[in-house]
Design a protein around this motif. Structure first.
Motif, PDB file in Angstrom:
ATOM      1  N   UNK A 167       0.750  -1.206   0.023  1.00 16.00           N
ATOM      2  CA  UNK A 167       0.149   0.023   0.110  1.00 16.00           C
ATOM      3  C   UNK A 167       0.917   1.317   0.015  1.00 16.00           C
ATOM      4  N   UNK A 168       2.057   1.505   0.981  1.00 17.46           N
ATOM      5  CA  UNK A 168       2.754   2.537   0.871  1.00 17.46           C
ATOM      6  C   UNK A 168       3.556   2.620  -0.480  1.00 17.46           C
ATOM      7  N   UNK A 169       4.029   1.475  -0.999  1.00 18.54           N
ATOM      8  CA  UNK A 169       4.703   1.160  -2.077  1.00 18.54           C
ATOM      9  C   UNK A 169       4.073   2.093  -3.290  1.00 18.54           C
ATOM     10  N   UNK A 170       2.733   1.556  -3.183  1.00 21.05           N
ATOM     11  CA  UNK A 170       1.730   2.369  -4.330  1.00 21.05           C
ATOM     12  C   UNK A 170       1.764   3.809  -4.141  1.00 21.05           C
ATOM     13  N   UNK A 171       1.640   4.171  -2.746  1.00 20.22           N
ATOM     14  CA  UNK A 171       1.572   5.623  -2.688  1.00 20.22           C
ATOM     15  C   UNK A 171       2.647   6.385  -3.038  1.00 20.22           C
ATOM     16  N   UNK A 172       3.856   5.717  -2.552  1.00 20.58           N
ATOM     17  CA  UNK A 172       5.057   6.336  -3.199  1.00 20.58           C
ATOM     18  C   UNK A 172       5.284   6.686  -4.550  1.00 20.58           C
ATOM     19  N   UNK A 173       4.779   5.461  -5.368  1.00 21.36           N
ATOM     20  CA  UNK A 173       4.985   5.425  -6.545  1.00 21.36           C
ATOM     21  C   UNK A 173       3.883   6.560  -7.344  1.00 21.36           C
ATOM     22  N   UNK A 174       2.656   6.994  -6.764  1.00 29.62           N
ATOM     23  CA  UNK A 174       1.701   7.924  -7.240  1.00 29.62           C
ATOM     24  C   UNK A 174       2.483   9.440  -6.918  1.00 29.62           C
ATOM     25  N   UNK A 175       3.136   9.251  -5.579  1.00 27.32           N
ATOM     26  CA  UNK A 175       3.647  10.737  -5.071  1.00 27.32           C
ATOM     27  C   UNK A 175       4.835  11.094  -6.253  1.00 27.32           C
ATOM     28  N   UNK A 176       5.795  10.040  -6.441  1.00 27.67           N
ATOM     29  CA  UNK A 176       6.950  10.277  -7.230  1.00 27.67           C
ATOM     30  C   UNK A 176       6.592  10.625  -8.617  1.00 27.67           C
ATOM     31  N   UNK A 177       5.582   9.735  -9.089  1.00 20.84           N
ATOM     32  CA  UNK A 177       5.210  10.025 -10.445  1.00 20.84           C
ATOM     33  C   UNK A 177       4.508  11.526 -10.699  1.00 20.84           C
ATOM     34  N   UNK A 178       3.783  12.200  -9.699  1.00 23.88           N
ATOM     35  CA  UNK A 178       3.243  13.473  -9.561  1.00 23.88           C
ATOM     36  C   UNK A 178       4.119  14.594  -9.491  1.00 23.88           C
ATOM     37  N   UNK A 179       5.481  13.967  -8.947  1.00 21.03           N
ATOM     38  CA  UNK A 179       6.616  15.029  -8.605  1.00 21.03           C
ATOM     39  C   UNK A 179       7.097  15.401 -10.013  1.00 21.03           C
ATOM     40  N   UNK A 180       7.050  14.355 -10.789  1.00 19.97           N
ATOM     41  CA  UNK A 180       7.673  14.539 -12.366  1.00 19.97           C
ATOM     42  C   UNK A 180       6.787  15.346 -13.068  1.00 19.97           C
ATOM     43  N   UNK A 181       5.622  15.512 -12.708  1.00 18.48           N
ATOM     44  CA  UNK A 181       4.481  16.403 -13.490  1.00 18.48           C
ATOM     45  C   UNK A 181       4.759  17.818 -13.046  1.00 18.48           C
ATOM     46  N   UNK A 182       5.345  18.025 -11.857  1.00 19.42           N
ATOM     47  CA  UNK A 182       5.784  19.409 -11.383  1.00 19.42           C
ATOM     48  C   UNK A 182       4.789  20.207 -11.308  1.00 19.42           C
ATOM     49  N   UNK A 183       3.486  19.557 -10.708  1.00 15.24           N
ATOM     50  CA  UNK A 183       2.227  20.311 -10.517  1.00 15.24           C
ATOM     51  C   UNK A 183       2.223  21.156  -9.139  1.00 15.24           C
ATOM     52  N   UNK A 184       2.656  22.220  -9.171  1.00 15.10           N
ATOM     53  CA  UNK A 184       3.057  23.096  -7.864  1.00 15.10           C
ATOM     54  C   UNK A 184       2.032  23.466  -7.156  1.00 15.10           C
ATOM     55  N   UNK A 185       0.732  23.676  -7.956  1.00 16.59           N
ATOM     56  CA  UNK A 185      -0.580  23.875  -6.876  1.00 16.59           C
ATOM     57  C   UNK A 185      -1.383  22.787  -6.429  1.00 16.59           C
ATOM     58  N   UNK A 186      -0.696  21.532  -6.767  1.00 16.59           N
ATOM     59  CA  UNK A 186      -1.411  20.483  -6.205  1.00 16.59           C
ATOM     60  C   UNK A 186      -0.651  20.088  -4.662  1.00 16.59           C
ATOM     61  N   UNK A 187      -1.619  20.014  -3.987  1.00 13.83           N
ATOM     62  CA  UNK A 187      -1.357  19.388  -2.413  1.00 13.83           C
ATOM     63  C   UNK A 187      -1.448  17.969  -2.342  1.00 13.83           C
ATOM     64  N   UNK A 188      -0.432  17.016  -1.930  1.00 19.17           N
ATOM     65  CA  UNK A 188      -0.531  15.770  -1.759  1.00 19.17           C
ATOM     66  C   UNK A 188      -0.467  15.435  -0.335  1.00 19.17           C
ATOM     67  N   UNK A 189      -1.295  14.852   0.225  1.00 16.69           N
ATOM     68  CA  UNK A 189      -1.333  14.398   1.566  1.00 16.69           C
ATOM     69  C   UNK A 189      -1.787  12.990   1.864  1.00 16.69           C
ATOM     70  N   UNK A 190      -1.313  12.526   2.949  1.00 14.87           N
ATOM     71  CA  UNK A 190      -1.567  11.204   3.479  1.00 14.87           C
ATOM     72  C   UNK A 190      -2.391  11.179   4.662  1.00 14.87           C
ATOM     73  N   UNK A 191      -2.871   9.944   5.048  1.00 14.81           N
ATOM     74  CA  UNK A 191      -3.843   9.890   6.199  1.00 14.81           C
ATOM     75  C   UNK A 191      -2.788   9.616   7.274  1.00 14.81           C
ATOM     76  N   UNK A 192      -3.136  10.347   8.676  1.00  9.61           N
ATOM     77  CA  UNK A 192      -2.140  10.069   9.477  1.00  9.61           C
ATOM     78  C   UNK A 192      -2.154   8.650  10.063  1.00  9.61           C
ATOM     79  N   UNK A 193      -1.012   8.186  10.419  1.00  8.43           N
ATOM     80  CA  UNK A 193      -1.070   6.969  11.430  1.00  8.43           C
ATOM     81  C   UNK A 193      -0.509   6.808  12.548  1.00  8.43           C
ATOM     82  N   UNK A 194      -1.183   6.005  13.395  1.00 10.91           N
ATOM     83  CA  UNK A 194      -0.669   6.130  14.870  1.00 10.91           C
ATOM     84  C   UNK A 194      -1.710   5.230  15.780  1.00 10.91           C
TER      85      UNK A 194
END
Ligand SMILES: [Zn+2]
Length: 207
Positions: free
Chosen positions: A155-182
């Motif tokens: 699950x976390x590998x998939x989230x990292x993949x999506x995050x990394x792919x979006x960083x390449x798109x350089x969408x500066x106005x997009x906020x990427x968040x994750x649910x808190x864990x604890x």
């Protein structure tokens, strides 16, 4: 004893047991018990079940926007004018979408992956509709993407993949968040596994 050979002898009950035994969490023993229950309670359970299965088979579609199950395509969440279309929550499964909806706290829209990336199982980004998700982020004005995949390695590998792919798109106005864990509500520190406690320490906040 039920086995593959007896499955081929065209016995209707054994065919039913075989079908039931292929459902998640059901072995042959449970499948036999359910088959007997259905046969004994034909009016109360078997006939309504047949009707419901047929109804689902005939009417449930996969939403072309978010991949949710619904009688409508696009689904009722995607077409609801009260939902905030600028926030997308990425979940692994429709069951996770249902859980979020039960909470009643989320008013955005979704992207249902339908699984997680897995080299062993041959699950690629295309299987998870990630290309569609990226297109949606590019074409629509998306303010926030919530990565709500499970707190498992895949699950976390998939989230990292999506995050990394979006960083390449350089969408500066997009906020990427994750649910808190604890720590879960009502949880006691002594009962937590090390990973959960470590995540809770990392996500601590000022009071
Ligand atoms: Zn939808």
């Amino acid at each position: 004893m039920f086995n593959q050979q007896s499955n081929n002898n065209n016995n209707a009950i054994e065919q039913l047991v075989y079908s039931l035994s292929r459902l998640p969490s059901l072995g042959t023993r449970s499948a036999r018990r359910i088959a007997l229950h259905l046969l004994r309670r034909r009016e109360a359970t078997l006939l309504p079940l047949i009707s419901n299965l047929q109804n689902v088979a005939d009417n449930i579609k996969i939403c072309q926007i978010c991949r949710n199950f619904d009688v409508n395509d696009p689904c009722n969440i995607c077409t609801n004018h009260n939902r905030d279309k600028s926030i997308i929550c990425v979940v692994e499964d429709v069951a996770d979408l249902w859980a979020m909806e039960r909470s009643g706290l989320y008013k955005g829209v979704y992207h249902v992956l339908g699984g997680v990336l897995s080299a062993i199982d041959g699950i690629t980004p295309e299987h998870l509709g990630i290309d569609k998700l990226l297109k949606r982020i590019n074409d629509c004005h998306i303010r926030e993407l919530i990565l709500a995949t499970n707190a498992t390695v895949d699950g976390q590998t998939t989230a990292h993949y999506i995050n990394d792919t979006l960083q390449l798109l350089n969408k500066t106005d997009l906020k990427i968040t994750k649910l808190a864990q604890g720590i879960p509500i009502g949880g006691e520190l002594d009962y937590l596994d090390d990973g959960t406690l470590a995540a809770a320490m990392k996500a601590r906040y000022a009071v």
